[in-house]
Scaffold this motif. Structure first.
Motif, PDB file in Angstrom:
ATOM      1  N   THR A   1      10.437 -29.626  -2.878  1.00 35.16           N
ATOM      2  CA  THR A   1      11.124 -28.444  -2.357  1.00 35.16           C
ATOM      3  C   THR A   1      12.422 -28.865  -1.671  1.00 35.16           C
ATOM      4  O   THR A   1      12.523 -29.965  -1.126  1.00 35.16           O
ATOM      5  N   ILE A   2      13.398 -27.970  -1.690  1.00 29.48           N
ATOM      6  CA  ILE A   2      14.654 -28.186  -0.960  1.00 29.48           C
ATOM      7  C   ILE A   2      14.714 -27.266   0.255  1.00 29.48           C
ATOM      8  O   ILE A   2      14.974 -27.709   1.367  1.00 29.48           O
ATOM      9  N   GLY A   3      14.456 -25.998   0.039  1.00 26.71           N
ATOM     10  CA  GLY A   3      14.464 -25.088   1.177  1.00 26.71           C
ATOM     11  C   GLY A   3      14.411 -23.637   0.766  1.00 26.71           C
ATOM     12  O   GLY A   3      14.601 -23.289  -0.403  1.00 26.71           O
ATOM     13  N   ALA A   4      14.147 -22.785   1.743  1.00 31.56           N
ATOM     14  CA  ALA A   4      14.123 -21.336   1.540  1.00 31.56           C
ATOM     15  C   ALA A   4      15.238 -20.713   2.363  1.00 31.56           C
ATOM     16  O   ALA A   4      15.692 -21.272   3.372  1.00 31.56           O
ATOM     17  N   SER A   5      15.681 -19.548   1.930  1.00 34.44           N
ATOM     18  CA  SER A   5      16.763 -18.867   2.651  1.00 34.44           C
ATOM     19  C   SER A   5      16.335 -18.460   4.049  1.00 34.44           C
ATOM     20  O   SER A   5      17.151 -18.394   4.972  1.00 34.44           O
ATOM     21  N   SER A   6      15.042 -18.164   4.225  1.00 35.21           N
ATOM     22  CA  SER A   6      14.503 -17.888   5.562  1.00 35.21           C
ATOM     23  C   SER A   6      13.011 -18.170   5.546  1.00 35.21           C
ATOM     24  O   SER A   6      12.387 -18.175   4.481  1.00 35.21           O
ATOM     25  N   THR A   7      12.449 -18.434   6.716  1.00 33.58           N
ATOM     26  CA  THR A   7      11.005 -18.660   6.851  1.00 33.58           C
ATOM     27  C   THR A   7      10.540 -17.991   8.133  1.00 33.58           C
ATOM     28  O   THR A   7      11.144 -18.185   9.199  1.00 33.58           O
ATOM     29  N   ASP A   8       9.464 -17.240   8.045  1.00 36.16           N
ATOM     30  CA  ASP A   8       9.001 -16.484   9.209  1.00 36.16           C
ATOM     31  C   ASP A   8       8.410 -17.404  10.269  1.00 36.16           C
ATOM     32  O   ASP A   8       8.854 -17.413  11.412  1.00 36.16           O
ATOM     33  N   ASN A   9       7.401 -18.182   9.889  1.00 35.05           N
ATOM     34  CA  ASN A   9       6.763 -19.107  10.831  1.00 35.05           C
ATOM     35  C   ASN A   9       6.777 -20.509  10.224  1.00 35.05           C
ATOM     36  O   ASN A   9       6.027 -20.778   9.282  1.00 35.05           O
ATOM     37  N   PHE A  10       7.627 -21.365  10.750  1.00 35.95           N
ATOM     38  CA  PHE A  10       7.735 -22.731  10.227  1.00 35.95           C
ATOM     39  C   PHE A  10       6.981 -23.684  11.152  1.00 35.95           C
ATOM     40  O   PHE A  10       7.091 -23.567  12.369  1.00 35.95           O
TER      41      PHE A  10
ATOM     42  N   GLY B   1      11.185 -10.997   8.425  1.00 38.25           N
ATOM     43  CA  GLY B   1      11.156  -9.559   8.216  1.00 38.25           C
ATOM     44  C   GLY B   1      12.548  -8.952   8.250  1.00 38.25           C
ATOM     45  O   GLY B   1      13.429  -9.429   8.973  1.00 38.25           O
ATOM     46  N   GLN B   2      12.751  -7.908   7.469  1.00 34.03           N
ATOM     47  CA  GLN B   2      14.042  -7.220   7.399  1.00 34.03           C
ATOM     48  C   GLN B   2      13.811  -5.710   7.415  1.00 34.03           C
ATOM     49  O   GLN B   2      12.857  -5.208   6.821  1.00 34.03           O
ATOM     50  N   ARG B   3      14.720  -4.988   8.063  1.00 30.85           N
ATOM     51  CA  ARG B   3      14.657  -3.530   8.026  1.00 30.85           C
ATOM     52  C   ARG B   3      15.211  -2.998   6.707  1.00 30.85           C
ATOM     53  O   ARG B   3      14.788  -1.942   6.229  1.00 30.85           O
ATOM     54  N   ASN B   4      16.163  -3.737   6.126  1.00 27.76           N
ATOM     55  CA  ASN B   4      16.772  -3.341   4.860  1.00 27.76           C
ATOM     56  C   ASN B   4      15.985  -3.944   3.698  1.00 27.76           C
ATOM     57  O   ASN B   4      15.940  -5.168   3.553  1.00 27.76           O
ATOM     58  N   PRO B   5      15.369  -3.131   2.832  1.00 28.18           N
ATOM     59  CA  PRO B   5      14.568  -3.685   1.730  1.00 28.18           C
ATOM     60  C   PRO B   5      15.409  -4.351   0.643  1.00 28.18           C
ATOM     61  O   PRO B   5      14.863  -5.000  -0.243  1.00 28.18           O
ATOM     62  N   GLY B   6      16.740  -4.206   0.710  1.00 27.83           N
ATOM     63  CA  GLY B   6      17.595  -4.808  -0.304  1.00 27.83           C
ATOM     64  C   GLY B   6      18.006  -6.236  -0.019  1.00 27.83           C
ATOM     65  O   GLY B   6      18.661  -6.876  -0.854  1.00 27.83           O
ATOM     66  N   VAL B   7      17.632  -6.788   1.138  1.00 24.49           N
ATOM     67  CA  VAL B   7      18.019  -8.164   1.484  1.00 24.49           C
ATOM     68  C   VAL B   7      17.260  -9.149   0.596  1.00 24.49           C
ATOM     69  O   VAL B   7      16.023  -9.153   0.589  1.00 24.49           O
ATOM     70  N   PRO B   8      17.967 -10.017  -0.167  1.00 26.23           N
ATOM     71  CA  PRO B   8      17.282 -10.955  -1.069  1.00 26.23           C
ATOM     72  C   PRO B   8      16.833 -12.214  -0.339  1.00 26.23           C
ATOM     73  O   PRO B   8      17.233 -12.465   0.802  1.00 26.23           O
ATOM     74  N   GLU B   9      16.025 -12.998  -1.014  1.00 28.22           N
ATOM     75  CA  GLU B   9      15.607 -14.314  -0.524  1.00 28.22           C
ATOM     76  C   GLU B   9      15.726 -15.312  -1.670  1.00 28.22           C
ATOM     77  O   GLU B   9      15.743 -14.929  -2.849  1.00 28.22           O
ATOM     78  N   THR B  10      15.807 -16.589  -1.334  1.00 29.34           N
ATOM     79  CA  THR B  10      15.873 -17.631  -2.359  1.00 29.34           C
ATOM     80  C   THR B  10      14.926 -18.779  -2.016  1.00 29.34           C
ATOM     81  O   THR B  10      14.724 -19.108  -0.845  1.00 29.34           O
TER      82      THR B  10
END
Length: 365
Positions: free
Chosen positions: A116-125, A151-160
């Protein structure tokens, strides 16, 4: 039979070229080049093997040249003989691309994620890190194993989710993603994305590259809709893709599920799998111009390449968190085995005569 005609002599060059380019098997082109001297000259002189590879994998259009490694017995061109040097260059291209075409269709199909290299965000690392996506099991030691975005309020926010493949040059055919079902939450919600998109490329070595320009993407797939179902979902690429540079990124587009606790949208993934054909060590690359993606294609036909699966997509992570989980699993197994052995020793009433009889019966059989 005695009046058979060589169509290459009778037809013009363009027509002969169209006829031979109807072939889609690289082995056929190699066989044709062995029919006669004229046919060999036509196949090599017109670069038919290279054209076939470009048709199979458009990503090769960025190859500026090819290089042969460990090539023995090569003849040096005569000094001042430009035609001899040009012909040797054409022969080299023929050898490399003919071998590449065969490798891309015959090397073993395996899991191609290296780490793995990484994720755009992580909730609990690190409890919910991207490393968990390399493990096929949903539960490890009684604990859920998955990656979770913030978590996001906007459902359109992407992740990678970004991964390094097992080698810098691979043929990728399909990607599978397993959305996570939160069995510990009311209603067992499934935190899938609306769709996924695949990117492949190589690192950008430029020191002033921004976070968005960290990688140069040489392939971007169409969007694949994702079902909100607790299963490993396969996304087959329209055509096999030659990943030049060994970097693969999964874009998770759109959010579906809110978390009841905070009313925010999340995306969670329990497992990712990438299937393809690693081409190393027979082939390698050297990036020449990162901005344009041009590279040198290196070939070593003496390298021993696996024809059977040599890599496992399930055990490639090398992070400390991954190692610790494996160590806990091993300790738990050892503890269970010890408890079972003690229980057997305590419960079984050993009888020497029974043991001798069992031994004799076993050898009598």
């Amino acid at each position: 039979m005695g009046s058979s005609v060589d169509f290459i002599y009778w037809l013009d060059r363009d027509m002969s070229h169209k006829i031979l380019m109807c072939l889609d098997d690289p082995s056929d082109l190699v066989r044709i080049s062995c029919v006669s001297r004229s046919w060999r000259h036509f196949v090599i002189g017109n670069g038919l093997c290279k054209q076939l590879c470009l048709r199979m994998f458009p990503q090769l259009s960025r190859a500026s040249c090819v290089a042969e490694l460990n090539k023995s017995g090569a003849k040096e061109p005569e000094v001042g003989s430009s035609s001899s040097m040009e012909w040797q260059a054409l022969e080299k291209d023929h050898r490399v691309y003919a071998y590449l075409a065969r490798a891309c269709t015959s090397f073993g199909i395996v899991g191609c994620i290296g780490e793995t290299i990484g994720a755009s965000s992580t909730d609990n690392f690190p409890e919910e890190s991207i490393d968990n996506t390399l493990e096929a099991r949903d539960i490890i030691n009684g604990r859920a194993s998955y990656w979770s975005s913030k978590g996001q309020r906007n459902p359109g926010v992407p992740e990678t989710l970004t991964y390094k493949l097992v080698c810098p040059i691979c043929v990728i055919m399909e990607i599978s993603v397993h959305p996570f079902e939160a069995f510990f939450q009311p209603g067992n919600p499934i935190y899938s994305a609306k769709s996924v998109r695949i990117k492949m490329g190589h690192p950008n070595p430029s020191l002033d590259a921004s976070a968005d320009g960290k990688y140069v993407w040489t392939y971007i797939s169409p969007e694949f809709p994702m079902a909100q179902e607790n299963e490993l979902q396969k996304f087959k690429l329209p055509e096999p893709v030659l990943c030049i540079g060994g970097i693969l990124q999964i874009e998770l587009l759109g959010r579906i599920q809110r978390q009841e606790m905070d009313n925010l949208f999340y995306i969670c993934v329990s497992h990712v799998k990438v299937v393809g054909r690693p081409l190393s060590p027979a082939f390698g690359i050297e990036i020449r111009e990162p901005s344009s993606g041009t590279f040198v294609l290196k070939c070593d036909q003496l390298a021993k390449c696996p024809t059977q699966p040599a890599f496992s997509n399930e055990v490639q992570a090398i992070s400390p968190d991954y190692v610790q989980r494996r160590l806990r699993d091993f300790q738990q197994i050892v503890t269970m085995l010890r408890e079972n052995v003690v229980q057997v020793v305590e419960e079984y009433d050993w009888d020497e005569e029974d043991e001798v009889d069992d031994f004799e019966e076993a050898y009598a059989l």
